[in-house]
Design a protein around this motif. Sequence first.
Motif, PDB file in Angstrom:
ATOM      1  N   ALA A 534       0.855  -1.200   0.000  1.00 46.11           N
ATOM      2  CA  ALA A 534       0.000   0.000   0.000  1.00 46.11           C
ATOM      3  C   ALA A 534       0.885   1.241   0.000  1.00 46.11           C
ATOM      4  N   PRO A 535       1.733   1.397  -1.034  1.00 50.71           N
ATOM      5  CA  PRO A 535       2.716   2.495  -1.007  1.00 50.71           C
ATOM      6  C   PRO A 535       2.109   3.882  -1.060  1.00 50.71           C
ATOM      7  N   ARG A 536       0.857   3.997  -1.534  1.00 53.22           N
ATOM      8  CA  ARG A 536       0.255   5.330  -1.591  1.00 53.22           C
ATOM      9  C   ARG A 536      -0.415   5.728  -0.285  1.00 53.22           C
ATOM     10  N   MET A 537      -0.446   4.809   0.686  1.00 57.20           N
ATOM     11  CA  MET A 537      -0.986   5.141   2.002  1.00 57.20           C
ATOM     12  C   MET A 537       0.135   5.664   2.895  1.00 57.20           C
ATOM     13  N   GLU A 538      -0.107   6.798   3.510  1.00 59.27           N
ATOM     14  CA  GLU A 538       0.885   7.400   4.394  1.00 59.27           C
ATOM     15  C   GLU A 538       1.054   6.584   5.664  1.00 59.27           C
ATOM     16  N   SER A 539      -0.033   5.997   6.145  1.00 55.09           N
ATOM     17  CA  SER A 539       0.029   5.132   7.318  1.00 55.09           C
ATOM     18  C   SER A 539      -1.056   4.074   7.209  1.00 55.09           C
ATOM     19  N   VAL A 540      -0.793   2.890   7.777  1.00 53.62           N
ATOM     20  CA  VAL A 540      -1.741   1.780   7.748  1.00 53.62           C
ATOM     21  C   VAL A 540      -2.016   1.349   9.186  1.00 53.62           C
ATOM     22  N   THR A 541      -3.301   1.158   9.504  1.00 56.85           N
ATOM     23  CA  THR A 541      -3.728   0.842  10.866  1.00 56.85           C
ATOM     24  C   THR A 541      -3.999  -0.637  11.059  1.00 56.85           C
ATOM     25  N   ALA A 542      -4.616  -1.287  10.064  1.00 58.36           N
ATOM     26  CA  ALA A 542      -5.016  -2.687  10.223  1.00 58.36           C
ATOM     27  C   ALA A 542      -5.076  -3.361   8.859  1.00 58.36           C
ATOM     28  N   VAL A 543      -4.963  -4.707   8.870  1.00 61.06           N
ATOM     29  CA  VAL A 543      -5.013  -5.466   7.623  1.00 61.06           C
ATOM     30  C   VAL A 543      -5.584  -6.845   7.906  1.00 61.06           C
ATOM     31  N   SER A 544      -6.247  -7.415   6.907  1.00 56.58           N
ATOM     32  CA  SER A 544      -6.756  -8.779   6.985  1.00 56.58           C
ATOM     33  C   SER A 544      -6.703  -9.381   5.590  1.00 56.58           C
ATOM     34  N   TRP A 545      -6.419 -10.687   5.515  1.00 56.83           N
ATOM     35  CA  TRP A 545      -6.554 -11.381   4.233  1.00 56.83           C
ATOM     36  C   TRP A 545      -8.031 -11.491   3.887  1.00 56.83           C
ATOM     37  N   ALA A 546      -8.336 -11.382   2.599  1.00 54.32           N
ATOM     38  CA  ALA A 546      -9.715 -11.460   2.135  1.00 54.32           C
ATOM     39  C   ALA A 546      -9.810 -12.318   0.883  1.00 54.32           C
ATOM     40  N   GLY A 547      -9.017 -13.380   0.835  1.00 51.94           N
ATOM     41  CA  GLY A 547      -8.997 -14.256  -0.329  1.00 51.94           C
ATOM     42  C   GLY A 547      -7.579 -14.668  -0.641  1.00 51.94           C
ATOM     43  N   PRO A 548      -7.380 -15.403  -1.727  1.00 55.06           N
ATOM     44  CA  PRO A 548      -6.051 -15.944  -2.052  1.00 55.06           C
ATOM     45  C   PRO A 548      -4.988 -14.879  -2.295  1.00 55.06           C
ATOM     46  N   SER A 549      -5.372 -13.715  -2.842  1.00 56.81           N
ATOM     47  CA  SER A 549      -4.369 -12.681  -3.126  1.00 56.81           C
ATOM     48  C   SER A 549      -4.895 -11.282  -2.825  1.00 56.81           C
ATOM     49  N   ARG A 550      -5.904 -11.205  -1.981  1.00 54.91           N
ATOM     50  CA  ARG A 550      -6.527  -9.907  -1.717  1.00 54.91           C
ATOM     51  C   ARG A 550      -6.518  -9.613  -0.224  1.00 54.91           C
ATOM     52  N   LEU A 551      -6.405  -8.327   0.102  1.00 55.51           N
ATOM     53  CA  LEU A 551      -6.359  -7.857   1.479  1.00 55.51           C
ATOM     54  C   LEU A 551      -7.420  -6.790   1.691  1.00 55.51           C
ATOM     55  N   VAL A 552      -7.914  -6.690   2.931  1.00 51.05           N
ATOM     56  CA  VAL A 552      -8.676  -5.526   3.353  1.00 51.05           C
ATOM     57  C   VAL A 552      -7.747  -4.692   4.219  1.00 51.05           C
ATOM     58  N   VAL A 553      -7.592  -3.417   3.865  1.00 55.47           N
ATOM     59  CA  VAL A 553      -6.604  -2.563   4.506  1.00 55.47           C
ATOM     60  C   VAL A 553      -7.282  -1.308   5.047  1.00 55.47           C
ATOM     61  N   VAL A 554      -6.925  -0.948   6.263  1.00 53.97           N
ATOM     62  CA  VAL A 554      -7.384   0.306   6.870  1.00 53.97           C
ATOM     63  C   VAL A 554      -6.185   1.239   6.914  1.00 53.97           C
ATOM     64  N   GLY A 555      -6.301   2.400   6.292  1.00 55.14           N
ATOM     65  CA  GLY A 555      -5.166   3.311   6.260  1.00 55.14           C
ATOM     66  C   GLY A 555      -5.568   4.694   5.818  1.00 55.14           C
ATOM     67  N   ARG A 556      -4.564   5.530   5.669  1.00 53.30           N
ATOM     68  CA  ARG A 556      -4.798   6.937   5.347  1.00 53.30           C
ATOM     69  C   ARG A 556      -3.769   7.383   4.312  1.00 53.30           C
ATOM     70  N   GLU A 557      -4.264   7.978   3.232  1.00 57.73           N
ATOM     71  CA  GLU A 557      -3.365   8.562   2.255  1.00 57.73           C
ATOM     72  C   GLU A 557      -2.923   9.933   2.733  1.00 57.73           C
ATOM     73  N   ALA A 558      -1.848  10.451   2.166  1.00 54.23           N
ATOM     74  CA  ALA A 558      -1.324  11.745   2.589  1.00 54.23           C
ATOM     75  C   ALA A 558      -2.397  12.819   2.460  1.00 54.23           C
ATOM     76  N   GLY A 559      -2.675  13.496   3.556  1.00 51.06           N
ATOM     77  CA  GLY A 559      -3.665  14.563   3.544  1.00 51.06           C
ATOM     78  C   GLY A 559      -5.095  14.099   3.494  1.00 51.06           C
ATOM     79  N   GLY A 560      -5.334  12.788   3.550  1.00 48.83           N
ATOM     80  CA  GLY A 560      -6.696  12.274   3.437  1.00 48.83           C
ATOM     81  C   GLY A 560      -7.231  11.751   4.755  1.00 48.83           C
ATOM     82  N   VAL A 561      -8.454  11.242   4.704  1.00 45.90           N
ATOM     83  CA  VAL A 561      -9.088  10.662   5.881  1.00 45.90           C
ATOM     84  C   VAL A 561      -8.887   9.148   5.860  1.00 45.90           C
ATOM     85  N   GLN A 562      -9.171   8.528   6.989  1.00 44.90           N
ATOM     86  CA  GLN A 562      -9.034   7.076   7.068  1.00 44.90           C
ATOM     87  C   GLN A 562     -10.008   6.416   6.100  1.00 44.90           C
TER      88      GLN A 562
END
Length: 636
Positions: A534-562
């Motif tokens: 998730a290189p475009r996210m400034e910070s990442v709070t949480a992650v979970s696998w959601a399939g063979p090659s997919r993730l659910v990610v909680v994070g914030r992009e630079a200057g954005g909201v969660q």
Amino acid sequence: MGVDSRVGHAGWDFREGRAVRARSTRVLVLAACGGLLATGCATMPDSGEVQTVKGANQGDSQVRVYAVAPRENADPDEIVDGFLEAMTSDDPGFATARKYLTKQAARTWKPEESITVLTTAPARDAADRNADPDNEGRAYPLSGRKIATVDARHAYQPNSPAPYLQSIHVVQQPAADGKGKEWRIDSLPPGLVLGEADFLRNYRSVNKYYFASGEDWVVADPVYIRQRQDPVTRMDSVTQTVKALLEGPTNWLKPAVDSRFPSGTELAKGVTTLTTDDQSTLKVPLNARADQVGGEACRRMAAQLLFTLGDLTSVRVEQVELVGSKGQSLCRLGKGQKSEFAAVRNTERQENPYFVDDHNRLMMLIVGAKEANTPVEVPGPLGKGTTPLRSVAVDRGETRAAAVGESGRDLFVSSITTEQDSLPAVLTSKAARPADRLSAPSWDGRGDLWVADRDPAAPQLWMVPDGTGEPVKVRTPWLGDDARIESLRVSADGVRIALLVTRDGRTTLQIGRIQRQTTGENPVVSVLDLQPAAPRMESVTAVSWAGPSRLVVVGREAGGVQQIRYLQTDGSTSATSVLPGLNGVTSVAAPHGDSVPHDDSAPVVADSGDDGIVRLAPGTNWQPVVKDGSSPVYPG
């Protein structure tokens, strides 16, 4: 007919019911693309009113782009602009794009070797006369923000947005008719250079599948193939996918997986189209390298194909038949036999989410299609509250759970199907501060348990074989004084691990490759070659696998909201991957399930601070489940 508005920087832009003409050096075509081939296509008119047209299959509508050849006596600005736009086209062999190049450049340009992806289409600046001191041509700077590259093996490699600066050089050469001269490009960046919108319009992500080294289950390897016919190979999307599978795993995954296809196996010469018969059987003709393969080895080759083709929505494959070089049938495998090779074998069973309640006990949620029922206490000491909990993980079979005690110091493992007494800790941290002790644990599909000790004096990633064996120190050459593992989640196949790693005050999402060896009686386990997911996210709070090659990610992009969004493990994403907004999310969990959620899929669950445990079923918004609770997890 639906219209893909991701048109890029030229052609027709459809917004608010208006058609706006931009640069006129390429033509866009609306195609109702049912199945694998576009039908009923026509060029876009240059004048007249825009009228609504009903298509036979609105769900598969696409915008097609056809390049326009350079006009006679075109100035150098037009040559550069025309070539940049021709790179975004569906032109067979990029033949029209090559007309903008000198003969030598046309021979050496290899668009299939790489793709550079920018946030938007490359900006072409005015010619820099000082860049050509001999004054024999003109150099045009190209600029943008680079976000990824795709290599010759179709692997997507993301990076934090970084400045991109290249140039295109044009010279004058004799015109084809021998009269006068024409401007043509003689020097250009390698491969294709596309804005993200044009890239996503032309390419799609698919999973290839290979076997985990030494194991009998498959691992997903995401790559990008052409949405429609590939301009260079002239292959349809199904054939491209099979070809990519036969070429072998991507360089990053290769050390941890094996292909059952013999080295040198290729599609039979001249095959550009693969279609199923009336029984939904796909026959795949191979070269002589596969002729001597039979029995179990052939079934495993067919399994790789079945899993790989299962991700393609453009074709329904119920059975795969491998065909030898002389037309002989080598073997067949049907979808009903796929589960033999899946990382999670019992795919028919509904996955249940678990969480820690306000009394520090492990609880299970029984989820239906629409409602979440009252939490259920699980058997054993983890459900009775005799061992107060901080975080939990449930194994893939939902028979055991691992838990970190309330102090963060001890890791326990217990049955959650039968009553038993409390067991001694399988691992203990010596860190002084609770926040520096054990992370939340995670199970892989092999039944091994993973946890990180965040002790600043001795940071360590641990693997506990079968959850009860002697803990193994995992080799992590990247983990030193400047890095701290905040949390981790291991994939079901046991080959990849998602890590939240903090360096210099910034927490990022990294994917590591798990490699296992045995030296004598001692296993050697390593996590190597971390890559950003998730290189475009400034910070990442949480992650979970959601399939063979997919993730659910909680994070914030630079200057954005969660935000909460789906990402591929290679870091790629799409505009439709963002989940409904939710404030204050500290953890998230998704079922392993299918790669695409269905109406009857188990919901995503999250800890949303003041709202407690909430759930998100497909097609709905977030709904509260339990007011007081934390650490929601699915098996894994």
